[in-house]
Design a protein around this motif. Structure first.
Motif, short mmCIF file in Angstrom:
data_model
loop_
_atom_site.label_atom_id
_atom_site.label_comp_id
_atom_site.label_asym_id
_atom_site.label_seq_id
_atom_site.Cartn_x
_atom_site.Cartn_y
_atom_site.Cartn_z
N THR A 104 -7.23 -32.03 -17.48
CA THR A 104 -6.74 -30.67 -17.66
C THR A 104 -6.09 -30.15 -16.38
O THR A 104 -6.28 -30.70 -15.28
CB THR A 104 -7.89 -29.73 -18.04
N ASP A 105 -5.35 -29.05 -16.49
CA ASP A 105 -4.75 -28.42 -15.32
C ASP A 105 -5.82 -28.03 -14.30
O ASP A 105 -5.64 -28.23 -13.09
CB ASP A 105 -3.97 -27.17 -15.73
N GLU A 147 -17.72 -29.70 -17.74
CA GLU A 147 -18.41 -29.99 -16.48
C GLU A 147 -17.71 -31.15 -15.78
O GLU A 147 -17.50 -32.20 -16.36
CB GLU A 147 -19.86 -30.38 -16.76
N HIS A 148 -17.34 -30.95 -14.54
CA HIS A 148 -16.66 -31.98 -13.77
C HIS A 148 -17.66 -32.73 -12.91
O HIS A 148 -18.57 -32.14 -12.35
CB HIS A 148 -15.59 -31.35 -12.87
N ILE A 152 -8.69 -31.47 -7.76
CA ILE A 152 -8.35 -32.67 -7.00
C ILE A 152 -7.32 -32.34 -5.91
O ILE A 152 -7.45 -32.77 -4.76
CB ILE A 152 -7.83 -33.77 -7.93
N ALA A 153 -6.31 -31.56 -6.27
CA ALA A 153 -5.27 -31.18 -5.30
C ALA A 153 -5.87 -30.38 -4.15
O ALA A 153 -5.54 -30.61 -2.97
CB ALA A 153 -4.19 -30.37 -6.00
N ARG A 154 -6.75 -29.43 -4.45
CA ARG A 154 -7.36 -28.63 -3.39
C ARG A 154 -8.24 -29.48 -2.48
O ARG A 154 -8.29 -29.26 -1.26
CB ARG A 154 -8.19 -27.49 -4.01
N HIS A 155 -8.91 -30.46 -3.06
CA HIS A 155 -9.77 -31.34 -2.25
C HIS A 155 -8.95 -32.07 -1.20
O HIS A 155 -9.30 -32.04 0.00
CB HIS A 155 -10.47 -32.35 -3.16
N PHE A 156 -7.88 -32.73 -1.60
CA PHE A 156 -7.09 -33.50 -0.64
C PHE A 156 -6.33 -32.60 0.32
O PHE A 156 -6.15 -32.93 1.49
CB PHE A 156 -6.15 -34.45 -1.37
N SER A 157 -5.89 -31.46 -0.16
CA SER A 157 -5.16 -30.53 0.70
C SER A 157 -6.03 -30.03 1.85
O SER A 157 -5.53 -29.79 2.96
CB SER A 157 -4.66 -29.34 -0.12
N TYR A 215 1.89 -28.58 -3.91
CA TYR A 215 2.70 -29.80 -4.05
C TYR A 215 1.90 -30.90 -4.73
O TYR A 215 2.38 -31.55 -5.66
CB TYR A 215 3.18 -30.27 -2.68
N LEU A 216 0.67 -31.13 -4.26
CA LEU A 216 -0.16 -32.18 -4.86
C LEU A 216 -0.40 -31.90 -6.34
O LEU A 216 -0.32 -32.81 -7.18
CB LEU A 216 -1.49 -32.28 -4.12
N TYR A 217 -0.69 -30.66 -6.67
CA TYR A 217 -0.91 -30.31 -8.07
C TYR A 217 0.34 -30.57 -8.90
O TYR A 217 0.27 -31.15 -9.99
CB TYR A 217 -1.32 -28.84 -8.18
N ASN A 218 1.50 -30.17 -8.40
CA ASN A 218 2.74 -30.40 -9.14
C ASN A 218 2.96 -31.89 -9.40
O ASN A 218 3.42 -32.28 -10.48
CB ASN A 218 3.93 -29.84 -8.37
N GLN A 219 2.66 -32.74 -8.42
CA GLN A 219 2.87 -34.17 -8.61
C GLN A 219 1.90 -34.76 -9.63
O GLN A 219 2.28 -35.61 -10.45
CB GLN A 219 2.76 -34.92 -7.28
N LEU A 220 0.66 -34.30 -9.60
CA LEU A 220 -0.31 -34.76 -10.60
C LEU A 220 0.15 -34.38 -12.01
O LEU A 220 0.10 -35.18 -12.94
CB LEU A 220 -1.69 -34.17 -10.31
N VAL A 221 0.62 -33.15 -12.15
CA VAL A 221 1.12 -32.70 -13.45
C VAL A 221 2.37 -33.49 -13.85
O VAL A 221 2.53 -33.88 -15.01
CB VAL A 221 1.43 -31.18 -13.41
N ASN A 222 3.25 -33.76 -12.89
CA ASN A 222 4.47 -34.51 -13.19
C ASN A 222 4.15 -35.92 -13.69
O ASN A 222 4.78 -36.41 -14.63
CB ASN A 222 5.36 -34.59 -11.95
#
Length: 239
Positions: free
Chosen positions: A93-94, A30-31, A100-105, A67-74
């Motif tokens: 987790t992924d 649960e997030h 988080i990436a979808r929220h800011f995007s 892009y945001l997701y890739n940077q978080l993973v990196n």
């Protein structure tokens, strides 16, 4: 450490504590509420991810989600080096990072006007030439050939280059050139940055940071032409 660095570090530490608290008390699978979850991000990246005033924490609002997701993973997996970011993300987790990436995007926020450059016209002209045309003699592709002719990025994984401060742009290019920053293999930006000299980096950063953001900063839906170089982390949809 100067006063600005202390303030930036304090914001980041506050964000780390906030994110730790939300993840600690969330039930398994649960997030917590997204607005609470991203307080750690906006502590450094500014309200709603609009960018911080110190020139080193970039805008993340409206960037392509991939892009945001890739940077978080990196950051989480060690390809990008910044201890505070790595500490924030190391247990996430992924799926969590994708949210988080979808929220800011999805944030559609206006950009402030650019800071007027005080550099010589020759410096800015050199930067624009590299951005728009590259340098075929050095096998150096134009920035626009990957990041779009409007330089606002291409969905889902290629970021825009406008609306970013000079210090951030110069630091990232230098990081790729020196091997401090990495991306998914094949790391196309590292290959490009290694061909840039210090003058190139400064010229590109000065020109980009002085340009207004076109089309509301929204990334293009598709590339106008195939990428000139193989890039890891860019999905087939963006090629």
């Amino acid at each position: 450490m100067n006063r600005l660095s202390i303030a930036s570090t304090a914001r980041a530490l506050f964000g780390l504590l906030a994110l730790s608290a939300t993840t600690t008390f969330a039930a398994p699978g649960e997030h917590p509420d997204i607005d609470l979850r991203v307080k750690a991000c906006t502590g450094c990246h500014g309200a709603e991810g609009r960018a911080a005033a110190d020139g080193y924490y970039p805008r993340i609002a409206g960037k392509p989600a991939g892009y945001l997701y890739n940077q978080l993973v990196n950051f989480r997996d060690g390809r990008r080096q910044y201890p505070l970011m790595s500490g924030l993300l190391q247990t996430l987790t992924d799926d969590y990072l994708q949210e988080i990436a979808r929220h800011f995007s999805a944030l559609d926020l206006p950009y402030p006007p650019p800071v007027r450059s005080t550099q010589k016209a020759s410096v800015l002209a050199h930067g624009e030439r590299l951005v728009r045309e590259g340098d075929p003699a050095r096998d150096l592709p134009a920035c626009a050939s990957c990041h779009g002719s409007a330089l606002t990025g291409v969905a889902p994984a290629l970021p825009g280059l406008l609306g970013l401060p000079h210090d951030y742009l110069a630091a990232q290019l230098a990081g790729w050139k020196s091997g401090i920053r990495h991306a998914h293999a094949p790391d196309c930006m590292a290959e490009v940055a290694r061909k840039l000299n210090a003058e190139d980096i400064q010229s590109v950063a000065h020109w980009l940071s002085s340009q207004p953001v076109s089309q509301g900063g929204k990334p293009a839906a598709v590339l106008e032409k195939p990428l000139p170089i193989r890039c890891g982390g860019v999905t087939e949809a963006a090629r």
